[in-house]
Design a protein around this motif. Structure first.
Motif, PDB file in Angstrom:
ATOM      1  N   CYS A 161       0.822  -1.249   0.034  1.00 28.52           N
ATOM      2  CA  CYS A 161      -0.047  -0.094  -0.038  1.00 28.52           C
ATOM      3  C   CYS A 161       0.880   1.103  -0.022  1.00 28.52           C
ATOM      4  O   CYS A 161       0.617   2.141  -0.563  1.00 28.52           O
ATOM      5  CB  CYS A 161      -0.984  -0.126   1.305  1.00 28.52           C
ATOM      6  N   TYR A 174      -0.448   5.579   2.964  1.00 20.02           N
ATOM      7  CA  TYR A 174      -1.045   4.784   4.269  1.00 20.02           C
ATOM      8  C   TYR A 174      -0.229   3.673   4.475  1.00 20.02           C
ATOM      9  O   TYR A 174       0.410   3.327   3.587  1.00 20.02           O
ATOM     10  CB  TYR A 174      -2.537   4.329   4.103  1.00 20.02           C
ATOM     11  N   GLN A 178       1.934  -5.040   8.070  1.00 16.16           N
ATOM     12  CA  GLN A 178       1.189  -6.206   7.415  1.00 16.16           C
ATOM     13  C   GLN A 178       1.535  -7.712   7.930  1.00 16.16           C
ATOM     14  O   GLN A 178       0.841  -8.546   7.647  1.00 16.16           O
ATOM     15  CB  GLN A 178       1.477  -6.251   6.005  1.00 16.16           C
ATOM     16  N   PHE A 182      -4.070  -7.190   7.358  1.00 15.14           N
ATOM     17  CA  PHE A 182      -4.305  -6.180   6.460  1.00 15.14           C
ATOM     18  C   PHE A 182      -5.214  -5.375   6.647  1.00 15.14           C
ATOM     19  O   PHE A 182      -5.862  -4.764   5.464  1.00 15.14           O
ATOM     20  CB  PHE A 182      -4.473  -6.796   4.974  1.00 15.14           C
ATOM     21  N   GLY A 183      -5.824  -5.272   7.875  1.00 16.74           N
ATOM     22  CA  GLY A 183      -7.124  -4.447   8.403  1.00 16.74           C
ATOM     23  C   GLY A 183      -6.572  -2.887   8.492  1.00 16.74           C
ATOM     24  O   GLY A 183      -5.218  -2.730   8.421  1.00 16.74           O
ATOM     25  N   ASN A 184      -7.461  -2.093   8.913  1.00 12.49           N
ATOM     26  CA  ASN A 184      -7.182  -0.740   9.146  1.00 12.49           C
ATOM     27  C   ASN A 184      -8.157  -0.083  10.058  1.00 12.49           C
ATOM     28  O   ASN A 184      -9.087  -0.761  10.325  1.00 12.49           O
ATOM     29  CB  ASN A 184      -7.045   0.076   7.859  1.00 12.49           C
ATOM     30  N   CYS A 187     -12.707   2.672   9.256  1.00 13.72           N
ATOM     31  CA  CYS A 187     -13.922   2.366   9.353  1.00 13.72           C
ATOM     32  C   CYS A 187     -14.671   3.411   9.998  1.00 13.72           C
ATOM     33  O   CYS A 187     -14.289   3.832  11.071  1.00 13.72           O
ATOM     34  CB  CYS A 187     -14.368   1.264  10.208  1.00 13.72           C
ATOM     35  N   SER A 259     -16.370   0.761   5.597  1.00 11.19           N
ATOM     36  CA  SER A 259     -15.012  -0.054   5.302  1.00 11.19           C
ATOM     37  C   SER A 259     -14.315   0.838   4.121  1.00 11.19           C
ATOM     38  O   SER A 259     -14.689   0.917   3.245  1.00 11.19           O
ATOM     39  CB  SER A 259     -15.352  -1.371   5.195  1.00 11.19           C
ATOM     40  N   VAL A 260     -12.942   0.521   4.544  1.00  9.38           N
ATOM     41  CA  VAL A 260     -12.072   0.903   3.404  1.00  9.38           C
ATOM     42  C   VAL A 260     -10.859  -0.055   3.250  1.00  9.38           C
ATOM     43  O   VAL A 260     -10.357  -0.493   4.252  1.00  9.38           O
ATOM     44  CB  VAL A 260     -11.184   2.317   3.947  1.00  9.38           C
ATOM     45  N   THR A 261     -10.803  -0.475   1.912  1.00  8.15           N
ATOM     46  CA  THR A 261      -9.752  -1.300   1.393  1.00  8.15           C
ATOM     47  C   THR A 261      -8.713  -0.887   0.849  1.00  8.15           C
ATOM     48  O   THR A 261      -8.933   0.003   0.110  1.00  8.15           O
ATOM     49  CB  THR A 261     -10.583  -2.373   0.390  1.00  8.15           C
ATOM     50  N   LEU A 262      -7.511  -1.199   1.561  1.00  6.29           N
ATOM     51  CA  LEU A 262      -6.074  -0.428   0.989  1.00  6.29           C
ATOM     52  C   LEU A 262      -5.370  -1.481   0.114  1.00  6.29           C
ATOM     53  O   LEU A 262      -5.632  -2.488   0.437  1.00  6.29           O
ATOM     54  CB  LEU A 262      -5.471  -0.057   2.233  1.00  6.29           C
TER      55      LEU A 262
END
Length: 262
Positions: A161, A174, A178, A182-184, A187, A259-262
């Motif tokens: 990322c 960002y 890892q 792989f969450g963040n 949200c 939710s945000v996927t990076l």
């Protein structure tokens, strides 16, 4: 260049044909414009994600753009973990060198263990990643290959990322650990989304396209605003040196996502 939009669209749909997705006419022009922006040095690299076209297909399309005069630089293709970039060697090397010298890259730590995102410093790991990436480019470009593959043995310990943010020339990237997942923590976090638009007059149409789009957590905006402003001014300076793309426009919106996927 006596080439119509229909001819460009036809070439893109033929050369970038994929079993999964046929490019729409608008997407064909978007891809062409963004490749031209890389060629002109106002975009460090393009992450190709319009369909599942292979690096070899992208090379064929690049060749056609060079033959028709839309691209004049010797652009290269980089494959990283099934992701494909088109980049200008001179621009990317200058960009990475500037980052090493200024240490001005903003990293935003969004590890899921945090209650909210925070700014991270320019750590040695980041510096080592940039140095390794720059060294890789210097060595591979000397070999003259059009399609370059970044091996897993090199990027295995890197945060992709962050790496992709570096490649794309964003003012902020960002970061998360890892090795722990792989969450963040983005949200329902309000994000300031910065977008850059340009226009391209190609004989019979005036096409508008998004050149850059990146986000910064709203609660950090006051801390990063001046840095983003300097990035904006530098982009405007580069843009003003070319005569092909017009109507550089900046916009900013705030969004909140579940939710945000990076």
């Amino acid at each position: 260049m006596d080439v119509s939009s229909e001819m460009l669209i036809s070439a893109a749909q033929k050369l970038l044909c994929s079993r999964k997705k046929r490019l729409s006419p608008s997407t064909c022009l978007d891809v062409t414009l963004q490749i031209m922006a890389v060629d002109l040095g106002i975009k460090t690299a393009l992450l190709y994600d319009s369909n599942a076209a292979s690096p070899e297909q992208l090379q064929s399309f690049l060749n056609s753009l060079q033959e028709s005069g839309f691209v004049t630089s010797s652009l290269r293709i980089l494959s990283i973990d099934d992701n494909t970039f088109i980049f200008n060697p001179a621009t990317i090397e200058s960009h990475l060198g500037d980052l090493l010298q200024s240490k001005s890259l903003l990293l935003i730590d969004v590890c899921p263990s945090r209650e909210q995102p925070v700014l991270a410093g320019f750590e040695k790991k980041t510096e080592d990643m940039i140095k390794s990436l720059l060294g890789f480019f210097v060595n591979e470009l000397d070999k003259g290959s059009s399609v370059i593959v970044l091996g897993e043995e090199l990027y295995n310990d890197w945060n992709l990322c962050t790496l992709f943010g570096l490649m794309l020339g964003y003012p902020a990237s960002y970061w998360f650990d890892q090795t722990k997942g792989f969450g963040n923590c983005l949200c329902m976090t309000p994000l300031v989304v910065c977008t850059v638009w340009v226009k391209w007059q190609i004989r019979d149409i005036n096409h508008r396209c998004c050149l850059y789009s990146f986000s910064v957590p709203e609660e950090l905006w006051s801390e990063v605003q001046s840095h983003v402003q300097r990035w904006t001014e530098h982009l405007r300076e580069r843009f003003n040196k070319q005569p092909i793309l017009t109507d550089l426009c900046f916009s900013r919106d705030t969004v909140t996502l579940p939710s945000v996927t990076l």
